[in-house]
Design a protein around this motif. Sequence first.
Motif, PDB file in Angstrom:
ATOM      1  N   ASP A 561       1.009  -1.434   0.440  1.00 36.10           N
ATOM      2  CA  ASP A 561      -0.501  -0.052   0.102  1.00 36.10           C
ATOM      3  C   ASP A 561       0.608   0.787   0.047  1.00 36.10           C
ATOM      4  O   ASP A 561       1.505   1.697   0.905  1.00 36.10           O
ATOM      5  CB  ASP A 561      -1.031  -0.177   0.968  1.00 36.10           C
ATOM      6  N   VAL A 562       0.859   1.955  -1.175  1.00 35.56           N
ATOM      7  CA  VAL A 562       2.009   2.889  -1.295  1.00 35.56           C
ATOM      8  C   VAL A 562       0.851   3.645  -0.931  1.00 35.56           C
ATOM      9  O   VAL A 562      -0.062   4.358  -0.998  1.00 35.56           O
ATOM     10  CB  VAL A 562       2.094   2.924  -2.570  1.00 35.56           C
ATOM     11  N   ALA A 563       1.604   5.076  -0.143  1.00 34.02           N
ATOM     12  CA  ALA A 563       1.271   5.872   1.048  1.00 34.02           C
ATOM     13  C   ALA A 563       1.279   7.311  -0.352  1.00 34.02           C
ATOM     14  O   ALA A 563       2.217   7.533  -1.520  1.00 34.02           O
ATOM     15  CB  ALA A 563       2.338   6.754   1.802  1.00 34.02           C
ATOM     16  N   SER A 564       0.575   7.950  -0.255  1.00 32.25           N
ATOM     17  CA  SER A 564      -0.290   8.967  -0.594  1.00 32.25           C
ATOM     18  C   SER A 564       0.819  10.087  -1.128  1.00 32.25           C
ATOM     19  O   SER A 564       1.686  10.085  -0.066  1.00 32.25           O
ATOM     20  CB  SER A 564      -2.184   9.529  -1.290  1.00 32.25           C
ATOM     21  N   PRO A 565       1.455  10.919  -2.538  1.00 32.33           N
ATOM     22  CA  PRO A 565       1.501  11.325  -2.691  1.00 32.33           C
ATOM     23  C   PRO A 565       1.146  12.962  -2.131  1.00 32.33           C
ATOM     24  O   PRO A 565       1.750  14.179  -1.621  1.00 32.33           O
ATOM     25  CB  PRO A 565       2.406  12.054  -3.526  1.00 32.33           C
ATOM     26  N   PHE A 566       0.096  13.152  -2.352  1.00 28.30           N
ATOM     27  CA  PHE A 566      -1.226  14.200  -1.505  1.00 28.30           C
ATOM     28  C   PHE A 566      -1.204  14.262   0.148  1.00 28.30           C
ATOM     29  O   PHE A 566      -0.890  13.337   0.515  1.00 28.30           O
ATOM     30  CB  PHE A 566      -2.407  14.418  -2.239  1.00 28.30           C
ATOM     31  N   HIS A 567      -1.712  15.387   0.281  1.00 30.34           N
ATOM     32  CA  HIS A 567      -2.042  16.211   1.791  1.00 30.34           C
ATOM     33  C   HIS A 567      -3.212  15.820   2.091  1.00 30.34           C
ATOM     34  O   HIS A 567      -3.991  16.911   0.717  1.00 30.34           O
ATOM     35  CB  HIS A 567      -0.576  16.839   2.369  1.00 30.34           C
ATOM     36  N   SER A 568      -3.706  16.045   3.352  1.00 31.87           N
ATOM     37  CA  SER A 568      -5.178  16.512   3.875  1.00 31.87           C
ATOM     38  C   SER A 568      -4.894  17.626   3.151  1.00 31.87           C
ATOM     39  O   SER A 568      -6.165  18.328   2.672  1.00 31.87           O
ATOM     40  CB  SER A 568      -5.591  15.914   4.796  1.00 31.87           C
ATOM     41  N   ARG A 569      -4.475  18.406   2.982  1.00 34.14           N
ATOM     42  CA  ARG A 569      -4.698  20.324   2.891  1.00 34.14           C
ATOM     43  C   ARG A 569      -4.819  20.466   1.657  1.00 34.14           C
ATOM     44  O   ARG A 569      -5.393  21.582   0.966  1.00 34.14           O
ATOM     45  CB  ARG A 569      -3.468  21.343   3.128  1.00 34.14           C
ATOM     46  N   GLN A 570      -4.856  19.736   0.787  1.00 35.89           N
ATOM     47  CA  GLN A 570      -5.453  19.349  -0.649  1.00 35.89           C
ATOM     48  C   GLN A 570      -6.764  19.840  -1.207  1.00 35.89           C
ATOM     49  O   GLN A 570      -7.066  19.794  -1.731  1.00 35.89           O
ATOM     50  CB  GLN A 570      -4.539  18.677  -1.171  1.00 35.89           C
ATOM     51  N   LEU A 571      -7.487  18.631  -0.222  1.00 37.75           N
ATOM     52  CA  LEU A 571      -8.414  18.169  -0.273  1.00 37.75           C
ATOM     53  C   LEU A 571      -9.268  18.492   1.052  1.00 37.75           C
ATOM     54  O   LEU A 571      -9.488  17.511   1.738  1.00 37.75           O
ATOM     55  CB  LEU A 571      -8.769  16.437  -1.310  1.00 37.75           C
TER      56      LEU A 571
END
Length: 778
Positions: A561-571
């Motif tokens: 399970d590859v960690a997402s490069p996205f952050h909670s502040r983006q969405l």
Amino acid sequence: MPPEPHSIPSATASAAVPAVHVVSVKALCAFGAKAGDLDLRFVPAPSALEGMAGHALVQARRGGDYRSEVPLDSTCGNLRVRGRADGYDPAQARVEEIKTFRGDFDAIRANHRALHWAQVRCYGSMLCAQEGHDSLTVALVYLDLASGDETVLEEHHTRDTLRTHFEALCATYSDWARREAGHRATLDEALARLEFPHAAFRTGQRELAEAVYRAAVGKRCLLAQAPTGIGKTLATLFPLLKARAAHRLDKVFFLTAKTSGRPVALDALRVLGQGGARPRVLELAAREKVCEYPDRACHGEACPLARGFYDRLPAARAEAAQVGWLDREALRRVALTHEVCPYFLAQEMTHWSDVIVGDYNYYFDGSAFLFAGMKDAGWRVAVLVDEAHNLLERARGMYTASLEGGALEEAHRAAPAAVRGPLARLFREWDTLQQAQTADYDTADEIPERFLRTLQAANTAMAEHFAATPDAAQGPLQRFFFDALHFARLAEAFDDHSVFERTLGATQEQRSLAIRNLVPGPFLEGRFADAVSVTCFSGTLAPFAFYRDALGLPEDTALLDVASPFHSRQLRVEVATDVSTRFRDRAGSLRHVADIIGAQFERLPGNYLAFFSSFDYLDKACAAFSRRHPGVPVWAQTRGMREADRHGFVARFEEGGQGIGFAVLGGAFGEGIDLPGSRLIGAFVASLGLPQYNALNEITRERMQSRFGKGYEYTYLYPGLQKVVQAAGRVIRTEADVGVLHLLDDRFARAEIRELLPAWWHVQLAGEAEEDARHPTP
């Protein structure tokens, strides 16, 4: 110091071409002995089990010193040829090649018979050398499965004439094998030096690449969930090319769920090829997409590309191998230059390509020719399954068969007298089967034996008719025959992974019987086991246990399970806790749903997607929104949307645009579309995506519960939330994107539901998000 970006281990390759090449008699003759037309006029072929039984029957009739399945091994120049003669009588100096057929003996094609003669002559030459005969009788034994009668063709040859024939075939193949060995050695050496084509891996990309490499080295399967935007395609192809030489991989199959997935794979392979290593790449396309003469029958008397196909194939094959890059257009150019059929040239080039890109069905379907080729030739293959969350439903379809009442009626009207009787008996047995049925839809755990016997009798009658009159193999009778054969084959494997369906209707046309697959794992287990490694990867492939169990992957399947490069502040993710989209509540939810969408648009105008559980709900929600917010542009997905209209729907999402696109969850716009930046700044999901509560899904739930102990989760919850996450994934496509996601159902607030959503989402309930709403994401 950070680790080097190109950290996949290098293969140790040598450019030395092996002195001896091993080839089977079957492959040797298929390469050099076919001549004349391509002829696909339909003649029913015996199944593998029928063929084995036929061989055993003929062999049992022989007496004396007769030997069956005689292993043979001969060297000719730089070729080592292996084979197994069906039968050999040393006392009579006689070798037999046994073939089974149905119907008219004269319908056996001349090019097929030429191939059979080539095989038995090879066995004759090898036996002369092995057993010391100066001459030998070679015989073709054709067994009619319907009557049990044998038709025997014989030739008597000296040892020298048989050796001349054998050496001529070996010479033809030997030159080709030498060039192919040179290609492989050069490619392996270049791949050993291959570096990752970019300056550095993206976040998570190297982790995925290393996991794929380890799976191939360890001969294991891998389930990998990796987010959109990290370059999954490149991260899976690169390590397998690196593993090719050191771990003796013959081929890589890259399999996609949809046509749109093939260009992505081809683009990645082009990028990798710029590094100097150029594997031979082949794109497979459906026959109907590449046929140059769709109105012509596929034989030499009707189609110019079938006429003399095997005579022109060697030159076409040689040029295709030289070209190396065989996407659909390139292969077509080669085929038309040599006046051969592009589709069947592609099938030939599967034997001589290093990477093959095509649809799931070429490997996973019950009659998949890539899988059959792998087994027959003994290829060592690593398989990549793109967007693997789609494989479950696709595989269920592959192992489902249905018979339509209307199709049986049409077949009966079109049938000759000899076939009409068996079809009439099938109709009566079908009628008897459904007489006691009271509900419109019913299922059973068994298929009545009497119905199956009647179906088999009808199949035999149709097979004999088409064998005797192959030119008549078209129209409604043939279509029903294919459906009936598929049904009969699945009936042989019927078990608790499937269910027998019976559907009533007001007319015969509305009646149907089906074998409906619920759990494809038992059918797919062998496909996973026979490859060196299979990597199934997707942006949404959790929980892993669900896909491993349902698809039949091995227990030791590696998980990543590859960690997402996205952050909670983006969405910004917000749950509307006062909305219910349960079926009984949908009508009452319309006004509230419309106002939530309208309020978000008013706060931050831009392009949004709104997803609903059905077209009916979508239409009503769209109408309610337009009444309450008439100034906001809207466009909606429709039933049976044509491809041009789908393109138009997506094109409405322009940079800097404003409006709401209404779509069905799990449909054409729920995955596979890329709308970065301001083309899409938010989404609304008015559904948990749970499959409809009906008799079939309840049976599926029971089977899943019985097999895996998680009936509700495996049937309803996990498939539903997978569609939600896929749809939400349209919003954040790059690390520069920002947006908002509204989950419009109170059930999203439950802890057990929120645990199944992506870890990088920071989910807020409506009350918690009120403060954030006053300060919208820029």
